[in-house]
Design a protein around this motif. Structure first.
Motif, PDB file in Angstrom:
ATOM      1  N   ASN A  40      31.513  34.101  20.446  1.00 24.13           N
ATOM      2  CA  ASN A  40      30.219  34.183  19.766  1.00 24.13           C
ATOM      3  C   ASN A  40      29.459  35.438  20.176  1.00 24.13           C
ATOM      4  O   ASN A  40      28.816  36.094  19.349  1.00 24.13           O
ATOM      5  CB  ASN A  40      29.384  32.940  20.095  1.00 24.13           C
ATOM      6  N   ALA A  43      21.570  46.564  19.404  1.00 28.08           N
ATOM      7  CA  ALA A  43      22.912  46.324  19.939  1.00 28.08           C
ATOM      8  C   ALA A  43      23.480  47.582  20.587  1.00 28.08           C
ATOM      9  O   ALA A  43      23.994  47.540  21.713  1.00 28.08           O
ATOM     10  CB  ALA A  43      23.835  45.828  18.826  1.00 28.08           C
ATOM     11  N   SER A  69      27.028  27.634  12.797  1.00 28.75           N
ATOM     12  CA  SER A  69      26.836  29.047  13.125  1.00 28.75           C
ATOM     13  C   SER A  69      27.590  29.468  14.374  1.00 28.75           C
ATOM     14  O   SER A  69      27.523  30.623  14.765  1.00 28.75           O
ATOM     15  CB  SER A  69      25.347  29.341  13.324  1.00 28.75           C
ATOM     16  N   PHE A  70      28.334  28.521  15.004  1.00 27.74           N
ATOM     17  CA  PHE A  70      29.075  28.831  16.218  1.00 27.74           C
ATOM     18  C   PHE A  70      30.563  28.744  15.951  1.00 27.74           C
ATOM     19  O   PHE A  70      31.019  28.019  15.066  1.00 27.74           O
ATOM     20  CB  PHE A  70      28.709  27.862  17.353  1.00 27.74           C
ATOM     21  N   GLU A 109      28.569  42.285  14.604  1.00 29.34           N
ATOM     22  CA  GLU A 109      27.828  42.160  13.349  1.00 29.34           C
ATOM     23  C   GLU A 109      26.529  42.970  13.405  1.00 29.34           C
ATOM     24  O   GLU A 109      26.139  43.613  12.424  1.00 29.34           O
ATOM     25  CB  GLU A 109      27.527  40.689  13.065  1.00 29.34           C
ATOM     26  N   SER A 110      25.877  42.941  14.554  1.00 28.80           N
ATOM     27  CA  SER A 110      24.645  43.719  14.695  1.00 28.80           C
ATOM     28  C   SER A 110      24.931  45.213  14.621  1.00 28.80           C
ATOM     29  O   SER A 110      24.199  45.970  13.975  1.00 28.80           O
ATOM     30  CB  SER A 110      23.953  43.377  16.019  1.00 28.80           C
ATOM     31  N   THR A 133      31.204  38.516  18.555  1.00 29.84           N
ATOM     32  CA  THR A 133      31.019  38.484  17.102  1.00 29.84           C
ATOM     33  C   THR A 133      29.608  38.899  16.706  1.00 29.84           C
ATOM     34  O   THR A 133      29.407  39.720  15.804  1.00 29.84           O
ATOM     35  CB  THR A 133      31.319  37.080  16.562  1.00 29.84           C
ATOM     36  N   ASN A 134      28.623  38.362  17.397  1.00 28.25           N
ATOM     37  CA  ASN A 134      27.240  38.701  17.063  1.00 28.25           C
ATOM     38  C   ASN A 134      26.924  40.167  17.360  1.00 28.25           C
ATOM     39  O   ASN A 134      26.201  40.825  16.608  1.00 28.25           O
ATOM     40  CB  ASN A 134      26.280  37.790  17.835  1.00 28.25           C
TER      41      ASN A 134
END
Length: 658
Positions: free
Chosen positions: A621, A640, A578-579, A628-629, A624-625
């Motif tokens: 990371n 976010a 997941s990373f 995506e949020s 990206t997170n």
């Protein structure tokens, strides 16, 4: 005590008090006669503003309050504003104007939320000021906001934050040190921005619409335009019992309907317009097809007639004894003289039609707000009294006036697109960011002068910024937020100018983390765990320092042992997938297993017994997170976007649906 009082205060009610200040002696003149006379002068001063204002529920009112416990004698009142928050802020504007015109008065205002003026300027309050320390400290004085300060190194004027001053103590400090008590320029700027537009906003907040209403309703509104508010509220808050009276319409028969212009506030118009309602067949109200050009006028008039009928069904006609004319009231002559001094009649010749109209409005205002009454009439009783006292309705005359009605206002302001809402939110956040700036006012004036050319350049600059937007700002903003030191009261936002609750050296902390991860050969000593600004800790005895160093080393060795065990357990899991990791050829998405220390801001790798573990790219990371949020929010509010906006980061909208 203040917290208990706020709990019992009704919602949507604002309370205000005006205290008399005597800087040269005790308040010997605060007698009931003096303050009562002051009420007449104040109401006459603000009468030109109040007469043309339509209140949602209750109007601005003042009366004498005798001394009670530690609160000295004063004049004040309370107003229920309901859904119209603008009523509350209009009262704030009135208090500002009153204290400016009457410099011997100081005003306090609060609602069920407490000191809502401080809530408006929450981003710029001093660190010590909170709901527990603000009691009896916030006043309007001489037209400006004043906050009683705490003593500091630069000034000894003030009261300790742990002391709750009495009203008398607060007024004494305010009268002797008004300059030291004045609020900061940023706080005053925020408040000035909120009150911007008055008194012109009184007229811009009104909405004129054509309505087919019974002739009796038209006659009542011609005499008392403000009675539209209780009628709309009666319809808006109706229940099945109320609608039983609307089956027959005994007071306002629908067959007498005429077309007339009705003035609402925007809040009242929205409440009436947005309600879906079908009249009872027995009522006699029939609506034309939706395609009819006057369908909206018929629908609005039908709803308004229901509201007036509900009002009158709840009361009976008061005593038939005619009211004495206002000229018989001993207060009327003084009130009339005050109106003339304040230019209420605008130079109109006495006896002219406009003069008589203004005088009639002044008489109505005097009877409602100034003259003392043993028992106030309800809105329904006032409507019935007007119907009883006025001349019979002349339908032919009202029909002739239909062709001379003023043009109704557009209600396009009811429709707000997503882009309009986004612009309003950005303007709101922008106002907070530039509040208190000395150039904010001049910049705004320049924007108005520049016109379309300035707006075009602004759009080009905004597009250029979005085109060259760098995600480094997102990563750096998150780092700054996480590295900031906060107290137990919550996280400090990046733009906060308040001082830190305690000293902290981020470089020392970063070096300590590096040594903890084994990036440096030297061990972490006890100095890295101590507060660098605490000189007393550096002067400890040598034995105590050596003992602290030994305990620190043992603690770090134990921590490394725990981390090694966690790394061994993570080696057998798929959590590393997941990373995103760096490898020797560049950025990869491989399934290298992370170590227990990968969540820390490491600058190098950590060696393992079986295979080399690649360091995580923490920035990649993070970004990206977050993206995506944001994508999952689909343009709506979410964690976010709220977090990024609180950090002052505004990402452009997603133009790639994939």
């Amino acid at each position: 005590m203040d917290a208990l009082q706020r709990r019992v205060m009704e919602e949507d009610v604002v309370q205000y008090k005006l205290f008399f200040i005597q800087p040269d002696g005790p308040p010997s003149q605060q007698t009931e006669e003096h303050l009562t006379h002051l009420v007449e002068e104040i109401m006459a001063k603000v009468a030109p503003l109040l007469i043309q204002y339509i209140w949602q529920h209750q109007s601005f009112n003042l009366k004498y309050h005798p001394e009670k416990e530690d609160v000295p004698a004063h004049i004040g009142g309370s107003t229920q504003f309901g859904d119209s928050v603008e009523d509350e802020w209009f009262i704030v504007y009135l208090l500002q104007q009153i204290t400016e015109a009457f410099p011997q008065l100081a005003a306090r205002v609060e609602d069920n939320d407490g000191e809502f003026l401080l809530i408006e300027a929450a981003d710029y309050l001093p660190k010590w000021l909170n709901p527990d320390t603000s009691e009896n400290r916030v006043f309007f004085y001489r037209g400006e906001l004043h906050i009683l300060p705490c003593p500091s190194k630069s000034s000894t004027v003030g009261l300790s934050k742990g002391v709750v001053p009495s009203v008398a103590q607060a007024l004494a400090l305010l009268s002797t040190h008004p300059e030291a008590c004045q609020a900061s320029p940023k706080i005053c700027s925020v408040l000035r921005k909120r009150l911007e537009g008055y008194p012109e906003k009184i007229k811009t907040g009104l909405h004129r619409a054509h309505c087919f209403i019974p002739a009796g309703v038209a006659m009542v509104l011609a005499q008392r335009p403000d009675l539209v508010a209780p009628a709309v509220s009666a319809f808006y808050l109706r229940d099945p019992v109320d609608l039983q009276a609307c089956r027959s319409f005994k007071t306002f028969p629908p067959d007498t309907r005429v077309l007339t212009s009705v003035t609402f506030t925007r809040c009242l118009y929205a409440q009436l317009q947005q309600q879906q309602f079908t009249p009872d067949r027995r009522s006699g109200f029939t609506l034309p097809p939706h395609s009819h050009p006057q369908y909206k006028a018929h629908e609005l008039g039908m709803k308004l007639a229901h509201g007036f009928e509900i009002l009158c069904s709840k009361c009976q006609l008061p005593s038939s004894e005619p009211d004495a004319p206002v000229s018989c009231n001993p207060q009327w002559k003084g009130f009339m003289d005050s109106l003339i001094r304040n230019g209420y009649f605008r130079g109109e010749m006495e006896g002219s039609a406009r003069y008589r109209e203004l005088k009639r409005s002044g008489e109505n205002f005097f009877k409602q707000s100034v003259a003392s009454k043993s028992s106030a009439l309800s809105p329904g009783e006032e409507v019935l009294q007007l119907l009883h006292s006025c001349n019979p309705v002349n339908l032919e005359e009202l029909k002739k006036q239909e062709s001379q009605l003023p043009q109704e206002d557009s209600d396009s302001w009811l429709d707000i697109t997503a882009q309009d809402l986004e612009r309003m939110l950005q303007e709101r956040s922008g106002e907070r960011a530039v509040a208190g700036s000395p150039n904010s006012t001049s910049d705004k004036q320049t924007d108005h002068v520049g016109g379309a050319e300035e707006r075009r350049k602004e759009m080009e600059e905004r597009e250029g910024k979005e085109a060259g937007y760098s995600l480094v700002a997102v990563s750096q903003g998150m780092k700054n937020f996480l590295n900031a030191v906060s107290s137990h009261e919550g996280a400090e936002l990046p733009w906060s100018s308040s001082t830190q609750p305690f000293s902290f050296d981020p470089d020392s902390m970063s070096n300590a983390v590096d040594r903890l991860l084994g990036n440096n050969e030297e061990e972490l000593d006890s100095d890295d765990l101590d507060d660098d600004d605490d000189e007393e800790e550096e002067e400890k005895e040598e034995g105590s320092s050596g003992h602290a160093e030994m305990n620190g080393t043992e603690t770090l060795d134990g921590l490394r042992g725990y981390m090694d065990q966690m790394d061994e357990e993570l080696m057998s899991t798929n959590i590393g997938q997941s990373f995103n990791n760096f490898n020797k050829t560049g950025l990869g998405n491989g399934s290298n297993h992370p170590s227990a220390t990968d969540h820390l801001p490491a600058h190098g790798g950590v060696e393992e017994t079986e295979e080399e573990i690649q360091p995580l790219d923490v920035d990649l990371n993070l970004v990206t997170n977050l993206l995506e949020s944001l994508s999952c929010q689909a343009g709506l509010a979410g964690p976010a976007s709220n977090l990024l906006q609180s950090l002052g980061i505004h990402l452009p909208p997603n133009s790639d649906p994939s």
